[in-house]
Design a protein around this motif. Structure first.
Motif, mmCIF file in Angstrom:
data_model
loop_
_atom_site.group_PDB
_atom_site.id
_atom_site.type_symbol
_atom_site.label_atom_id
_atom_site.label_comp_id
_atom_site.label_asym_id
_atom_site.label_seq_id
_atom_site.Cartn_x
_atom_site.Cartn_y
_atom_site.Cartn_z
ATOM 1 N N SER A 7 12.773 5.206 13.457
ATOM 2 C CA SER A 7 13.033 3.817 13.851
ATOM 3 C C SER A 7 13.915 3.111 12.819
ATOM 4 N N ASP A 8 14.329 1.906 13.161
ATOM 5 C CA ASP A 8 15.125 1.107 12.228
ATOM 6 C C ASP A 8 14.366 0.790 10.942
ATOM 7 N N GLY A 9 13.050 0.891 10.992
ATOM 8 C CA GLY A 9 12.240 0.562 9.829
ATOM 9 C C GLY A 9 12.491 1.435 8.622
ATOM 10 N N VAL A 10 13.113 2.591 8.797
ATOM 11 C CA VAL A 10 13.303 3.504 7.670
ATOM 12 C C VAL A 10 14.332 2.995 6.673
ATOM 13 N N LYS A 11 15.072 1.965 7.019
ATOM 14 C CA LYS A 11 16.095 1.456 6.107
ATOM 15 C C LYS A 11 15.511 1.078 4.752
ATOM 16 N N ASP A 12 14.258 0.645 4.738
ATOM 17 C CA ASP A 12 13.609 0.241 3.494
ATOM 18 C C ASP A 12 12.724 1.332 2.904
ATOM 19 N N TYR A 13 12.672 2.488 3.562
ATOM 20 C CA TYR A 13 11.786 3.568 3.133
ATOM 21 C C TYR A 13 12.602 4.864 3.033
ATOM 22 N N PRO A 14 13.083 5.205 1.841
ATOM 23 C CA PRO A 14 14.057 6.290 1.697
ATOM 24 C C PRO A 14 13.526 7.702 1.889
ATOM 25 N N ASN A 44 1.022 8.925 -4.447
ATOM 26 C CA ASN A 44 2.347 9.246 -4.978
ATOM 27 C C ASN A 44 2.918 10.528 -4.376
ATOM 28 N N ASN A 45 2.227 11.084 -3.387
ATOM 29 C CA ASN A 45 2.647 12.345 -2.784
ATOM 30 C C ASN A 45 3.513 12.094 -1.555
ATOM 31 N N ILE A 46 4.441 12.983 -1.276
ATOM 32 C CA ILE A 46 5.347 12.823 -0.133
ATOM 33 C C ILE A 46 4.591 12.785 1.192
ATOM 34 N N MET A 47 3.413 13.414 1.275
ATOM 35 C CA MET A 47 2.675 13.462 2.524
ATOM 36 C C MET A 47 1.562 12.414 2.603
ATOM 37 N N TYR A 48 1.593 11.437 1.688
ATOM 38 C CA TYR A 48 0.679 10.300 1.811
ATOM 39 C C TYR A 48 1.027 9.543 3.095
ATOM 40 N N PRO A 49 0.019 9.034 3.837
ATOM 41 C CA PRO A 49 0.304 8.470 5.167
ATOM 42 C C PRO A 49 1.115 7.180 5.182
ATOM 43 N N ARG A 50 1.222 6.490 4.059
ATOM 44 C CA ARG A 50 1.986 5.241 4.040
ATOM 45 C C ARG A 50 3.280 5.449 3.261
ATOM 46 N N GLY A 51 4.397 5.048 3.868
ATOM 47 C CA GLY A 51 5.693 5.272 3.262
ATOM 48 C C GLY A 51 5.898 4.474 1.982
ATOM 49 N N SER A 52 6.768 4.986 1.128
ATOM 50 C CA SER A 52 7.072 4.335 -0.141
ATOM 51 C C SER A 52 8.482 3.741 -0.103
ATOM 52 N N LYS A 53 8.603 2.506 -0.637
ATOM 53 C CA LYS A 53 9.916 1.871 -0.757
ATOM 54 C C LYS A 53 10.584 2.205 -2.090
ATOM 55 N N VAL A 86 11.259 8.795 4.390
ATOM 56 C CA VAL A 86 10.590 8.976 5.679
ATOM 57 C C VAL A 86 10.936 10.323 6.322
ATOM 58 N N VAL A 87 12.211 10.667 6.379
ATOM 59 C CA VAL A 87 12.592 11.931 7.015
ATOM 60 C C VAL A 87 12.016 13.108 6.232
ATOM 61 N N ALA A 88 11.997 13.021 4.919
ATOM 62 C CA ALA A 88 11.391 14.085 4.107
ATOM 63 C C ALA A 88 9.919 14.267 4.468
ATOM 64 N N HIS A 89 9.214 13.160 4.673
ATOM 65 C CA HIS A 89 7.806 13.203 5.075
ATOM 66 C C HIS A 89 7.648 13.879 6.433
ATOM 67 N N GLU A 90 8.472 13.494 7.404
ATOM 68 C CA GLU A 90 8.340 14.058 8.744
ATOM 69 C C GLU A 90 8.723 15.532 8.772
ATOM 70 N N ILE A 91 9.705 15.924 7.969
ATOM 71 C CA ILE A 91 10.043 17.348 7.879
ATOM 72 C C ILE A 91 8.871 18.119 7.293
#
Length: 235
Positions: A138-145, A199-208, A147-152
């Motif tokens: 979604s457009d929301g990823v603009k503030d969360y660098p 602080n892990n890439i697979m934590y359920p809440r995205g990091s800005k 996100v795609v790494a997490h989904e992969i």
């Protein structure tokens, strides 16, 4: 009616990976509804390269699509129950096949900040059971660098050839007060697709943060056992 406009892609963040055959590789097909989002997605792909070190991410093509579909029309349900998204996904698969390429993952970037029933505010990964797997961003990823790494990471978990899909340190679910949640039998409730370390890439809440999230040795072992790396045998 959706219309695709195709543009060839190329390797993403491939510095230091001159010999593609020596590195495990994930191929990505990218679908966007607005060409201006391509730059944002390329940043996300480069960040995925930084997180999942040793894996080459190669973009095999961009396609721009004219569609009215937005994230608010899409939920977390299996792809088979998301009719508009299923239709778009099938057309995307066909489109790439016509051009003699079958990416491991198709990433579709759609307008919107929320998914249906607030399934997730940023992105969703779908277990399609065989390639190409699907990620909707979604457009929301603009503030969360990251996100795609997490989904992969989810895709690599889905494709573990030993069916070992759980995160090595699963997330302990908590209520609004921060208290651990329990099931009807009194057992602690875990979200086994996510990691318990914030602080892990697979934590359920995205990091800005611009600081890359952590990946553990156990996680790297798990993702290295994705069948997507087995000489493309399952494709």
């Amino acid at each position: 009616m959706e219309q695709f406009h195709f543009q060839l892609g190329g390797a993403i963040g491939s510095q230091g990976f001159s010999n593609f055959g020596e590195k495990p590789k994930i191929t990505i097909g990218t679908i966007v509804s607005n060409r201006s989002t391509i730059k944002e997605l390329l940043k996300q792909y480069e960040n995925a390269q930084r997180i999942w070190k040793g894996i080459l991410f190669e973009n095999v093509g961009f396609a721009q699509i004219d569609t009215s579909l937005e994230t608010k029309n899409i939920g977390r349900e299996p792809l088979s129950k998301n009719a508009p998204l299923t239709s778009l996904y099938k057309k995307a698969v066909e489109y790439f096949l016509i051009r003699k390429t079958k990416p491991d993952v198709i990433i579709i970037y759609l307008p919107g900040l929320e998914f249906k029933r607030k399934a997730n505010g940023l992105s969703l990964a779908y277990d399609t059971k065989k390639p190409p797997y699907l990620i909707v961003v979604s457009d929301g990823v603009k503030d969360y660098p990251w996100v795609v790494a997490h989904e992969i990471g989810h895709i690599l978990y889905y494709t573990n050839k030993f069916n070992n899909r759980d995160d090595p340190n699963p997330y302990l679910e908590v209520n609004d007060k921060g208290e651990p949640m329990r099931d009807d039998q009194g057992n602690l409730k875990f979200d086994r697709a996510h990691n318990n370390n914030k602080n892990n890439i697979m934590y359920p809440r995205g990091s800005k943060s611009s600081i890359p999230p952590k990946v553990t040795f156990d996680q790297m072992v798990k993702v290295s056992n994705s069948y997507l790396f087995d000489n493309r045998k399952m494709l």
